[in-house]
Scaffold this active site. Structure first.
Site, PDB file in Angstrom:
ATOM      1  CB  ILE A 188      13.586  31.768 -13.990  1.00 31.45           C
ATOM      2  CG1 ILE A 188      14.412  31.835 -14.972  1.00 31.45           C
ATOM      3  CG2 ILE A 188      12.294  32.776 -14.021  1.00 31.45           C
ATOM      4  CD1 ILE A 188      13.903  31.685 -16.466  1.00 31.45           C
ATOM      5  CB  ALA A 189      10.423  31.334 -10.503  1.00 29.18           C
ATOM      6  N   GLY A 246       8.642  26.812  -7.845  1.00 32.03           N
ATOM      7  CA  GLY A 246       7.520  26.288  -7.450  1.00 32.03           C
ATOM      8  C   GLY A 246       7.176  24.760  -6.569  1.00 32.03           C
ATOM      9  N   GLY A 247       5.848  24.667  -6.534  1.00 31.62           N
ATOM     10  CA  GLY A 247       5.706  23.460  -5.796  1.00 31.62           C
ATOM     11  C   GLY A 247       5.875  22.187  -6.508  1.00 31.62           C
ATOM     12  CG  MET A 248       4.606  20.234 -10.636  1.00 34.02           C
ATOM     13  SD  MET A 248       3.079  20.315 -11.708  1.00 34.02           S
ATOM     14  CE  MET A 248       3.481  18.838 -12.800  1.00 34.02           C
ATOM     15  CB  THR A 279      13.118  24.550 -10.229  1.00 34.56           C
ATOM     16  OG1 THR A 279      12.644  24.133  -8.768  1.00 34.56           O
ATOM     17  CG2 THR A 279      13.900  25.693  -9.984  1.00 34.56           C
ATOM     18  CE  LYS A 313       6.317  24.418 -14.885  1.00 27.90           C
ATOM     19  NZ  LYS A 313       5.125  24.969 -15.367  1.00 27.90           N
ATOM     20  CG  ASP A 352      -3.625  28.244 -12.833  1.00 28.53           C
ATOM     21  OD1 ASP A 352      -4.429  28.917 -12.252  1.00 28.53           O
ATOM     22  OD2 ASP A 352      -2.406  28.062 -12.820  1.00 28.53           O
TER      23      ASP A 352
END
Length: 671
Positions: free
Chosen positions: A16-17, A19-21, A23, A39, A133
């Site tokens: 899906i996407a 990120g820095g922390m 996937t 995640k 956030d």
């Protein structure tokens, strides 16, 4: 990771996407036979306890909240080296995608989105959880019209409101003044972020922009957010007031929590003459089919369109990392999202018109002819979309080949052979991946992309060469800290100890694992071995044999009496000297000692017949004492008138006596 079975239960299907922390993947829960989003924390971060705690905190915070407008968390765990979290799978797009494609929303559509977000956030605030956030990237718009609040990665209890070391972890454009100036956050900090988000939905832009994040942060802390109507004149006064109230710089002047702001939003909606809220308040993106149009009173019809669209705006994770969505990353057919209204003249085949349920009240007053006209336009747009899909869109896309673990040259060949181009190639130091090998790629393998799309590569530069710190003369504790801070490793079990002129536990040398001297630079993570002093060798000369043995054994050494010798100067039983048997001397080695037997024995010479003075001098010269019956004056007179000659001696000549023994002489006078 694609195709991997996590924890024996979750079969990973597609990306899906990233990120820095972590996937995020689409996966199938084999136990419950349902599709989920999983995640997975990056393995190099999972080893960092700080990141792992933050990841687990996200799962726990979100799992506490049960609300239709919050993404459900189903499970959390560890599989070998990585941590993961299993969540509700929401096919659709994000609010950021919607704003990216359509710039801004109508006031009615903005109210609908904000209503759902506030409802979900209210549930969190009631539990004392601060999201920290809030931004369009974390608002999900599902295919079926639901709106879900996601990503509690920075969530904390409202009582634990200090953001020590993490003041700017949230996205800078939505941070409250108190987070910027004091590093603290509570539920009213979330309210400020929602006020900024409402401003952006109404105007299509954020209130503050700057070349550097610090400039934006300064404006949040020192300026008043302008009214949305200054940018978009169609924004009603009621929403101007709601933005102003929620973005007060003083937290005390804002709505107390999401529930208070939700009440204010609904009052504003009523003042604006909005229709009654839907039966299901969680759904604001309604869809309808052709049969629905035929079976419904024309005055009650909502405008219905469908859109073939892929996500085109980059989602941003809670750590601020941005990763683009790409065709094939998530479902691409979205039913009736909340798009800004557009006229028929503005419609193009690849961008069909859409409405939300917030517009249904207005559509009831439209005629059946208007509805049919819009449906015709939608059909034309759909036909154009289908042509685009198979001509230029995802229908014509190629699949990105796997390049990770290949050499850079092989990876570039595979990419170009698949019809893509090589994008940016960056290098990163790595302890695990050999130099020249591809560590990561963007987009990931298996993604469907248009031909000639650039594929970026991250190539390992191998371990970083670091400067070796000076270690000699440091204590072992200080040396260990210096080694680890410099980026190397140290194992206490490898430390060598040897006796030296330094006190115990002082480093006297540092080597590599083979014992060779260290160079000035060394690869990151390489082990360093220390040679430490075992203390100063005990000096036992002059000690008794018993005391010398005790001192040597207490130092961890072994005593060996190598000799016992006569000594005129060292008393019997006292150590004359000691010597080592190895170089260097380490614990367990042997120390030789020489012990005195006292003075050596004397064999008496024959002095019978010698002048008494000469005989006495001879015996005393051997370390003996002499007794006699001759007057001292006669003995010491070099030219006596009457001479005395030794007639007998006791003990007799040839007898062995200890040094210092007494010898008695008898002398006879003679002319």
């Amino acid at each position: 990771m694609i195709g991997r079975l996590i924890d024996g239960r979750y079969q990973v299907r597609s990306l899906i996407a990233k990120g820095g922390m972590a996937t995020v993947y689409v996966a199938t829960d084999l136990r419950l036979e349902r599709r989920v989003a999983i995640k997975v924390m990056h393995d190099h971060l999972a080893a960092d306890e700080r990141f792992r705690e933050r990841f687990i905190r996200e799962a726990r915070s979100a799992a506490k909240i049960t609300h239709p407008n919050v993404v459900n968390v189903y499970d959390q765990g560890d599989d070998e080296v990585f941590a993961y979290m299993v969540m509700e799978y929401i096919p659709g797009i994000t609010l950021r995608d919607l704003l990216h494609d359509h710039h801004r929303l109508t006031p009615e559509q903005s109210i609908d989105v904000m209503d759902a977000v506030l409802a979900g956030l209210q549930a969190a605030h009631k539990l004392g959880i601060v999201h920290r956030d809030l931004k369009p990237e974390n608002v999900l718009l599902a295919d079926d019209g639901r709106i879900k609040l996601s990503d509690f990665g920075l969530a904390r209890a409202a009582s634990a409101n200090t953001a020590t070391g993490q003041v700017l972890l949230g996205t800078i454009a939505y941070l409250s003044p108190e987070l910027v100036t004091k590093g603290t956050a509570d539920v009213r900090s979330d309210i400020y972020s929602l006020g900024i988000m409402l401003f952006e939905m109404l105007t299509g832009e954020q209130p503050y922009r700057g070349d550097q994040p610090v400039n934006i942060a300064y404006r949040h802390a020192n300026e008043t957010v302008p009214a949305p109507s200054e940018v978009n004149a169609s924004v009603p006064h009621e929403l101007d007031e709601l933005v102003a109230w929620s973005t007060e710089r003083d937290p005390e002047l804002r709505p107390a929590d999401a529930g208070v702001m939700l009440e204010a939003l609904r009052r504003a909606e009523a003042e604006l003459g909005q229709s009654a809220r839907p039966v299901d308040p969680t759904t604001v993106l309604a869809t309808a089919s052709q049969s629905d149009v035929e079976d419904t009173d024309p005055t009650e019809l909502a405008l219905i369109t469908s859109q073939m669209s892929s996500a085109s705006s980059p989602p941003e994770f809670s750590d601020g990392h941005v990763e683009p969505f790409r065709p094939g990353d998530s479902p691409t057919v979205v039913g009736a999202p909340v798009f800004p209204e557009t006229s028929a003249a503005e419609l193009e085949p690849s961008l069909p018109q859409a409405t939300s349920t917030a517009e249904q009240g207005a559509s009831k007053r439209r005629t059946l002819g208007a509805v049919i006209a819009i449906l015709v336009i939608a059909l034309v747009a759909a036909a154009g979309g289908i042509g685009w899909w198979f001509g230029l869109g995802p229908g014509s896309y190629n699949t990105v080949p796997e390049a990770v673990s290949l050499t850079q040259a092989d990876a570039e060949s595979a990419i170009t052979a698949a019809g893509f181009s090589v994008g940016d190639v960056t290098q990163e130091f790595s302890l695990e991946v050999a130099a020249g090998t591809v560590m990561d790629m963007d987009p990931q393998a298996g993604t469907s992309l248009a031909p000639e799309t650039p594929i970026s590569l991250v190539v390992s530069a191998g371990p970083e060469m670091l400067t070796v710190p000076a270690l000699e003369g440091l204590t072992l504790e200080a040396a260990e800290s210096a080694i680890t801070e410099a980026g190397f490793t140290y194992d206490q079990a490898t430390t060598l100890r040897q006796f030296s002129d330094e006190e115990a536990d002082v480093v006297i040398a540092a080597t590599d694992t083979t014992g060779a001297p260290l160079p000035s630079t060394l690869a990151e993570g390489q082990p360093i071995r220390l040679v430490a002093s075992a203390g100063i060798l005990p000096d036992v000369a002059g000690e008794t044999e018993a005391n010398a043995t005790k001192l040597i054994e207490e130092a961890g050494l072994v005593v060996n009496v190598s000799s016992r010798e006569f000594s005129a100067s060292v008393a019997s039983g006292v150590v004359i000297a000691s010597s080592t048997t190895t170089d260097p001397v380490v614990p367990g080695d042997t120390i030789n000692i020489s012990v005195s037997k006292g003075p050596a024995p004397v064999v008496l010479p024959n002095v019978v017949g010698a002048p008494i003075g000469e005989a006495i001098a001879t015996l005393e010269g051997l370390g003996l004492t002499v007794g006699h019956n001759v007057p001292p004056g006669i003995v010491n007179d070099p030219n006596p008138v009457i001479k005395f000659v030794v007639s007998t001696q006791s003990p007799a000549a040839g007898v062995e006596v200890p040094a210092g023994s007494n010898v008695t002489l008898t002398a006879t006078a003679t002319l």
